[in-house]
Enzyme design. Sequence first.
Site, PDB file in Angstrom:
ATOM      1  CB  CYS A  47       1.219  13.741  -5.059  1.00 34.62           C
ATOM      2  SG  CYS A  47       2.633  13.846  -3.957  1.00 34.62           S
ATOM      3  CB  CYS A  60      -0.002  10.132   2.557  1.00 34.85           C
ATOM      4  SG  CYS A  60       1.268   9.330   1.557  1.00 34.85           S
ATOM      5  CG  ASP A  77       1.962   9.960  -6.288  1.00 31.51           C
ATOM      6  OD1 ASP A  77       1.977  10.925  -5.495  1.00 31.51           O
ATOM      7  OD2 ASP A  77       2.296   8.814  -5.950  1.00 31.51           O
ATOM      8  CG  HIS A  93       2.359   5.753  -0.670  1.00 31.46           C
ATOM      9  ND1 HIS A  93       2.474   6.838  -1.493  1.00 31.46           N
ATOM     10  CD2 HIS A  93       3.345   4.893  -1.028  1.00 31.46           C
ATOM     11  CE1 HIS A  93       3.499   6.656  -2.312  1.00 31.46           C
ATOM     12  NE2 HIS A  93       4.044   5.480  -2.044  1.00 31.46           N
TER      13      HIS A  93
HETATM   14  N1  DGL Z   1       2.282  10.497  -2.740  1.00 28.85           N
HETATM   15  C1  DGL Z   1       2.833  11.274  -1.658  1.00 28.85           C
HETATM   16  C2  DGL Z   1       1.703  11.990  -0.905  1.00 28.85           C
HETATM   17  O1  DGL Z   1       0.549  11.740  -1.129  1.00 28.85           O
HETATM   18  C3  DGL Z   1       3.627  10.434  -0.692  1.00 28.85           C
HETATM   19  C4  DGL Z   1       4.880   9.822  -1.242  1.00 28.85           C
HETATM   20  C5  DGL Z   1       6.100  10.695  -1.216  1.00 28.85           C
HETATM   21  O2  DGL Z   1       6.576  11.083  -0.134  1.00 28.85           O
HETATM   22  O3  DGL Z   1       6.591  10.988  -2.309  1.00 28.85           O
HETATM   23  O4  DGL Z   1       1.967  12.820  -0.067  1.00 28.85           O
END
Ligand code: DGL
Length: 279
Positions: free
Chosen positions: A79, A198, A16, A200
Amino acid sequence: MAYMNSRQKGPIGIFDSGYGGLTILDEIRKTLPMHDYIYLGDNARAPYGTRSFDIVYRFTLEAVQYLFEQGCPLIILACNTASAKALRTIQQHDLPAIDPTRRVLGVIRPTVEQLGTHTRSGHIGVFGTPGTIQSESYDMEIAKLYPGFRTVGHACPMWVPLIENGESSNDGADYFVKQESNRILAKDPQIDTIILGCTHYPLLYNKIRKYIPAHISLLKQGEIVASSLADYLRRHPAMEARISHNATTTYLTTENASKFSTMASLFLNHEIEATTVEL
Ligand code: DGL
């Protein structure tokens, strides 16, 4: 570049841009607890969500090559931004030249595959980083699998910074969650399923649930990706045989290791120890 002998067993690589992939790792480990994992967060260069296609591709390829050097036969790009902007090129262009026996998988396809069991209206919402939404990867993948569906993407640029600054449970986060929830529903009131696109966003799940009406399904990716990976390994016994099984996880970050360890506990609810690496 010389990689470890492909007959040697190795861990599954989970990549990620930063911390978000830990929500995916957590669910994968619940489903496949005996496998070994290397988690790599490119925290020094995160966030990826606002970066251009070329940069996300270059950074992701460097991470993939690094994880291959560590002996990973299989890598999950945990990610959405990397899956959206780099996965296809790596699979089609780089992997055949690097080592065609290894695999790199993403999180978008398995999430989209689940939509048929959730939606009745065929109107799908996607929350994501600006990069993921601008790439239209979800729109394209949904159009391929479900040609009749309508997809509405919505970028939430404030959500990752809120989470990474430890604000996800605080009142200030409500303002931004309510705002983006209202905006996506205004774009298409017939939406009945929203992908949290996402890694997060599961940390904001309770707040998003508060502002998105109860009849709308909210899809978190962790469990979806975990069961899709388990299914993949069942269908590919040769790959399963190349994964080592000692129930270990190694945490690597391109940023300061103790900062990573502290933040990671927000995502995992337990302590970990990380090591700093250079890609
Ligand atoms: N982990 C990223 C995603 O799933 C979000 C974080 C970032 O912008 O680096 O898109």
